[in-house]
Motif scaffolding. Structure first.
Motif, PDB file in Angstrom:
ATOM      1  N   ASP A   1     -44.813  48.690 -32.720  1.00  0.00           N
ATOM      2  CA  ASP A   1     -45.337  47.737 -31.733  1.00  0.00           C
ATOM      3  C   ASP A   1     -45.251  46.294 -32.231  1.00  0.00           C
ATOM      4  O   ASP A   1     -45.004  45.384 -31.442  1.00  0.00           O
ATOM      5  N   ILE A   2     -45.514  46.075 -33.518  1.00  0.00           N
ATOM      6  CA  ILE A   2     -45.600  44.709 -34.051  1.00  0.00           C
ATOM      7  C   ILE A   2     -44.586  44.446 -35.155  1.00  0.00           C
ATOM      8  O   ILE A   2     -43.979  43.386 -35.209  1.00  0.00           O
TER       9      ILE A   2
ATOM     10  N   PRO B   1     -52.724  43.626 -30.841  1.00  0.00           N
ATOM     11  CA  PRO B   1     -51.621  44.034 -29.966  1.00  0.00           C
ATOM     12  C   PRO B   1     -52.069  44.760 -28.709  1.00  0.00           C
ATOM     13  O   PRO B   1     -51.241  45.149 -27.895  1.00  0.00           O
TER      14      PRO B   1
ATOM     15  N   ARG C   1     -50.277  41.005 -25.330  1.00  0.00           N
ATOM     16  CA  ARG C   1     -49.784  41.402 -26.656  1.00  0.00           C
ATOM     17  C   ARG C   1     -48.885  40.322 -27.200  1.00  0.00           C
ATOM     18  O   ARG C   1     -48.020  39.858 -26.499  1.00  0.00           O
ATOM     19  N   GLU C   2     -49.001  39.911 -28.350  1.00  0.00           N
ATOM     20  CA  GLU C   2     -50.037  40.062 -29.344  1.00  0.00           C
ATOM     21  C   GLU C   2     -50.960  38.862 -29.226  1.00  0.00           C
ATOM     22  O   GLU C   2     -50.488  37.752 -29.157  1.00  0.00           O
TER      23      GLU C   2
ATOM     24  N   GLN D   1     -52.302  33.937 -26.685  1.00  0.00           N
ATOM     25  CA  GLN D   1     -51.796  35.162 -26.080  1.00  0.00           C
ATOM     26  C   GLN D   1     -50.270  35.206 -26.152  1.00  0.00           C
ATOM     27  O   GLN D   1     -49.617  34.188 -26.174  1.00  0.00           O
ATOM     28  N   ASN D   2     -49.739  36.427 -26.199  1.00  0.00           N
ATOM     29  CA  ASN D   2     -48.301  36.691 -26.231  1.00  0.00           C
ATOM     30  C   ASN D   2     -47.607  36.099 -27.454  1.00  0.00           C
ATOM     31  O   ASN D   2     -46.422  35.772 -27.425  1.00  0.00           O
ATOM     32  N   PHE D   3     -48.347  35.981 -28.562  1.00  0.00           N
ATOM     33  CA  PHE D   3     -47.751  35.629 -29.846  1.00  0.00           C
ATOM     34  C   PHE D   3     -46.840  36.789 -30.242  1.00  0.00           C
ATOM     35  O   PHE D   3     -47.070  37.934 -29.856  1.00  0.00           O
ATOM     36  N   ASN D   4     -45.797  36.516 -31.019  1.00  0.00           N
ATOM     37  CA  ASN D   4     -44.901  37.584 -31.449  1.00  0.00           C
ATOM     38  C   ASN D   4     -44.676  37.443 -32.950  1.00  0.00           C
ATOM     39  O   ASN D   4     -44.035  36.489 -33.398  1.00  0.00           O
ATOM     40  N   THR D   5     -45.221  38.380 -33.707  1.00  0.00           N
ATOM     41  CA  THR D   5     -45.141  38.323 -35.166  1.00  0.00           C
ATOM     42  C   THR D   5     -43.700  38.349 -35.645  1.00  0.00           C
ATOM     43  O   THR D   5     -43.318  37.595 -36.539  1.00  0.00           O
ATOM     44  N   ARG D   6     -42.869  39.208 -35.047  1.00  0.00           N
ATOM     45  CA  ARG D   6     -41.458  39.283 -35.464  1.00  0.00           C
ATOM     46  C   ARG D   6     -40.743  37.950 -35.227  1.00  0.00           C
ATOM     47  O   ARG D   6     -40.002  37.472 -36.091  1.00  0.00           O
ATOM     48  N   ASP D   7     -40.953  37.352 -34.041  1.00  0.00           N
ATOM     49  CA  ASP D   7     -40.308  36.065 -33.749  1.00  0.00           C
ATOM     50  C   ASP D   7     -40.800  34.976 -34.687  1.00  0.00           C
ATOM     51  O   ASP D   7     -40.014  34.161 -35.171  1.00  0.00           O
TER      52      ASP D   7
END
Length: 178
Positions: free
Chosen positions: A16-17, A72, A83-84, A140-146
């Protein structure tokens, strides 16, 4: 331990993350001086109101780390359309210390789940050196991978998560999206 038995895999944090990674640095999270956040454990919102004490391992203080805390499962595990959700972001943390020695980019916001069981995830990345990190425009909608790709952080070096639900909820299961 086989990857399939890894609590981060079983809890779908990996997937997921995060992408699969090998933990190489210790990460300890303690709330209220005595409640340690243990992977797969459960903490109530009243236990996590205040920013935790975080201990980052490593071998020396010339190596820097970034710590990210996300949910998430916001606003609910059945419909995680935020998410996230970013609860905390600290960069330039010297090894063998903690976030109070780094630069807080996004201040700590206590998770307050309103529905279902939420995973609260801490992710630690090793930086290539000291760097400037900019706060995202919203939580909201932070993305750890990005985020890791933008700042050239590579794969995490440690991660932990615990489960959290509304104070008066007493159980049930955390629904995951397939």
């Amino acid at each position: 331990m086989p990857r399939s038995m890894d609590p981060l895999v079983l809890g779908r944090v990996i997937g997921d993350i995060l992408d699969p990674f090998t933990s190489s640095v210790t990460l300890r999270i303690v709330y209220n001086n005595n409640t340690e956040a243990i992977t797969c454990g459960e903490l109530r919102p009243s236990q996590i109101v205040n920013q935790p004490r975080v201990e980052v391992g490593g071998h020396d203080f010339r190596t820097f780390y970034t710590l990210i805390m996300v949910d998430p499962d916001a606003p609910s595990p059945g419909d995680p359309n935020q998410r996230e959700y970013l609860h905390w972001l600290v960069s330039n943390i010297p090894g063998t210390t903690g976030p109070s020695f780094g630069e807080e980019i996004v201040c700590y916001e206590s998770p307050r789940p309103t529905a279902g069981i939420h995973r609260i995830v801490f992710v630690l990345f090793r930086q290539l050196g000291r760097q400037t990190v900019h706060a995202p425009g919203w939580r909201q909608n932070f993305n750890t991978r990005d985020f890791a790709a933008i700042y050239n952080l590579g794969l995490p070096v440690a991660a932990k998560y615990f489960n959290c639900q509304r104070e008066n909820d007493s159980g049930g299961s955390r629904r995951t999206r397939q």
